[in-house]
Design a protein around this motif. Sequence first.
Motif: not given
Length: 296
Positions: A249-257
């Motif tokens: 989930n780090t990639l999606t989190m990166k985009n959300r940030l």
Amino acid sequence: IPGEDQIIPVPLGVCVKNEQGRVIGDLNEEGQEVIIAHGGPGGGPENDFLGRKGEAHPVTLDLKVIADIGLVGFPNAGKSTFLSAISRAQPKIAEYPFTTIRPQIGTMQYTDHRQITVADLPGLIEGAHDNFGMGHKFLKHVERTKLLLFMIDINGFQLSRDYEPRTAFETILLLNKELELYNSDLLKKPAVLALNKIDTDEQGKLTDNIVELVKSLPDSLSEVDKSLHPTQLIRFDEIYKIATMFDQNTLTMKNRLRRLLDIYADRDDTRALEDTEKLWKQERVLGREHNIDKLV
């Protein structure tokens, strides 16, 4: 002939304080200058060629990290692992507290060449606001970040046998309280919550319970001792369920940030406000379903 200015280059983020601790200037932008001391008038006919010495003042240069996002959490929460996962930074990572003893800066890069800086701040401990451990050296770096990212180990934290074990929910409240006691203005900053190490929670029940406790605040304060209650609760705009060790989930989190930072930067813009309203209507919990990054 007047003397030349003596210029001392310093990195961005330096706060200049006088002998009494009063702030003379903050150097947060490229090209900013602050005058520390004025030179004395030179000799000339008007003063019988008797020039005077310039001023001399002892000053303190206090460097505070400037970053878009500041990682806040107790030791071993996974901050350094997250930083190495989303950037090329190579912070020290190990299974013991205080592997990070000074801030590490990583840069999240995107396909359109956008860059967002992330500061891995050294892990806090209880009493940091009173400068326990290296409290003030840790907390001062939080002041110049645009967004606070609370990194929490879902399994809780215990610094040593001399300390009481804390659940994940208790660590969230303790971090909230430490920031509040150090500088209550920090609680006005935008903040998000990352629940890390979900790989250790196969059924997801522990993680879901933490999410519910956070979403139920302030009512859920009744679940913990009053000594852990902050006076003012920080608001988490989003909650992420992640496993930094496995890039889950780090990639999606990166985009959300990135999206959140854009919204915070354009709050005065009508279109941005409309986007914000849409964002707040979402569940705002990044969860796990069949090991696929997804907002649920």
